[in-house]
Design a protein around this motif. Structure first.
Motif: not given
Length: 529
Positions: A293-298, A372-379, A382-393
């Motif tokens: 629910a929150m990712l599209p708004r972010m 749960a907090v980790f998964q929220l932080l990854l979003r 993703y809201a910035f279109g950044d899929t690279r940083t989550p790989v490093y993390v």
């Protein structure tokens, strides 16, 4: 927050039914095949197609495939219909080939994911089961793409309910296996394996029928040039990298757990799998719904440069999820065996086996909030279109996880290795969440850490009386009844879980925790209708 709450509640309702039938399925499975050699063989074979699908498809489905379909619907002259047909055709052909290769390579895959060797019963049974289960790859993948296309058309009912039919079919197969006298003959293993695959076939058919009713007409299209595979690959390469990293960790888990199960029967892959499924339930019902629910708004807020709204949306999501996860995590840590004994202590699974699953679950309780907090932080990324940083993390988190698992395997007796793996999981996600928080905070110029930290502190304080009540109930039960049974487990759950939950709601309400009050108000409003 009310918008997120309403949207999350709608999705959580459908997810909850699927999860409930899923746990009935695991209960029947545990009763049918137990947690020792055959149980480990089945769970090893069952996990492999999901691992392959994660690598090939599911990891990029929401982050790449859905946006590509939406783009085609918006930009193509035919509203994206040809692109949807081409995507479904290519997925079907590719996964049929992958499924055939996987069946052929079943012995190699079992060798990769476990510590077993040819000649061992668990190895031979797992290979046979894998050959019956791996064909589901084609159907699962096709169903996943069909579900993604349905989501782009705002058709959410079928993707929510299709897994329920899958669970019902598989439950039927397990019951047939029991009625046929159990056993590890080829026929007995075929009932388990083919029945599992038929569940995925039924799930895929439901989604395909729903897609047709939504106006989709399928016509095979094989034009690779118009499939936008290059664009999809560039968009998904980092997401695939994240999946690869996490799968490497999973390979190590299954190898260490299978080795422990060889030394102490009933303390291997199966208790790890069953405890992990229970641990994932709260996040699957609440966390995934809030994130969806929150990712599209972010994403929209990021696109318009409104970082204050990103911070507000993230903080709201964390507090809403934590208002449920905090008391649940404490209940898991206190009541783990009392939860698992009524669920699993029947048939081929003894009370001692069920207690061990509960002990693993208790350790997993430590991981619920950090995960749960980790998964929220990854979003946030993703809201910035950044899929690279989550790989490093993710790579760093997996490295910590792997190191801690190896330490646990070296220092902990085999009977407790799986508990050690669960503890390594909790610590690694706590570290990962800390690193992800720092990076995400820099991206949006602060995440409101003090505000969120204060809210979480209040929630833990509100949940402490519940934990104390649970501990007192467990102690009183031990004094009155001695060893744990199904009956006194239910008593513990009624007092420690039921009354404990009401106690948390009461204390949280008096402490004026707004997220809890919102949930109570929503439920009271629906009950009053």
């Amino acid at each position: 927050m009310s918008r997120v709450l309403r949207a999350s509640a709608i999705m959580a309702a459908g997810t909850l039914v699927s999860r409930i039938t899923g746990f009935v399925r695991t209960m029947v499975l545990a009763a049918a095949i137990g947690t020792a050699t055959l149980g480990d063989a089945y769970n090893a074979a069952y996990a492999i197609p999901y691992a392959i699908l994660d690598l090939l498809l599911l990891g990029v489905l929401s982050s790449v495939v859905v946006p590509m379909v939406v783009k085609a619907q918006r930009e193509d002259a035919d509203g994206g219909r040809a692109y949807e047909q081409r995507l479904l055709t290519l997925t079907t052909v590719a996964l049929i080939v992958v499924a055939a290769l996987a069946v052929w390579a079943a012995p190699l895959l079992i060798d990769l994911y476990t510590d077993w060797r040819p000649g061992q019963d668990n190895y031979e049974w797992a290979v046979t089961l894998a050959r019956f289960i791996l064909p589901q790859l084609a159907f699962f993948g096709v169903g996943a793409v069909a579900g993604a296309i349905l989501n782009t058309r705002d058709r959410f009912a079928a993707p929510m309910w299709a897994p329920v039919l899958n669970n019902i079919v598989v439950i039927g197969a397990f019951l047939v296996y029991v009625a046929a006298g159990r056993g590890t003959s080829t026929n007995g293993l075929a009932i388990l394996g083919i029945g599992t695959t038929l569940g995925i076939v039924a799930q895929a058919l439901v989604l395909i029928v729903a897609l047709k009713r939504a106006g989709f007409s399928f016509r095979p299209r094989l034009g690779l040039r118009r499939a936008r595979l290059g664009e999809m690959g560039r968009a998904g390469v980092w997401t695939i990298g994240y999946v690869v990293v996490t799968q490497l960790g999973f390979v190590l888990i299954t190898n260490l757990a299978s080795a422990a199960g060889d030394v102490v029967a009933g303390h291997g892959i199966t208790p790890y799998t069953l405890a992990f499924q229970l641990f994932q339930l709260p996040y699957g019902v609440i966390g995934v719904s809030v994130i969806t629910a929150m990712l599209p708004r972010m994403s929209r807020s990021v696109g318009e440069g409104r970082f204050d709204e990103v911070r507000a949306e993230f903080g709201s999501g964390v507090r809403l999820i934590a208002s449920v996860m905090v008391p649940v995590s404490l209940m898991l840590m206190v009541l783990g065996p009392a939860i698992t004994v009524p669920l699993y202590a029947r048939g081929e699974t003894s009370i001692d086996d069920a207690v061990y699953i509960g002990q693993v679950l208790q350790v997993y309780g430590l991981a619920l909030v950090p995960f749960a907090v980790f998964q929220l932080l990854l979003r946030v990324f993703y809201a910035f279109g950044d899929t690279r940083t989550p790989v490093y993390v993710g790579a760093g988190t997996t490295a910590v996880f792997a190191g801690l698992m190896l330490v646990a395997n070296a220092l902990v007796p085999p009977a407790y290795v799986v508990m050690g793996l669960a503890f390594a999981y909790a610590v690694s996600y706590a570290v990962g969440a800390g690193v992800a928080w720092m990076l995400a905070s820099r991206r949006v110029h602060g995440l409101g850490g003090w505000t969120i930290g204060g809210a979480l502190t209040k929630m833990y304080i509100a949940a402490l009386p519940t934990a104390v009540l649970g501990l007192a109930t467990v102690w009183a039960s031990q004094q009155l009844f001695g060893s744990l049974t199904v009956l006194n487990s239910l008593i513990i759950l009624a007092v420690g879980g039921g009354l404990g939950g009401l106690l948390y709601l009461t204390v949280a309400h008096r402490m004026r925790i707004p997220e809890v009050n919102s949930i109570v108000g929503m439920v009271a409003g629906r009950v009053g209708r």
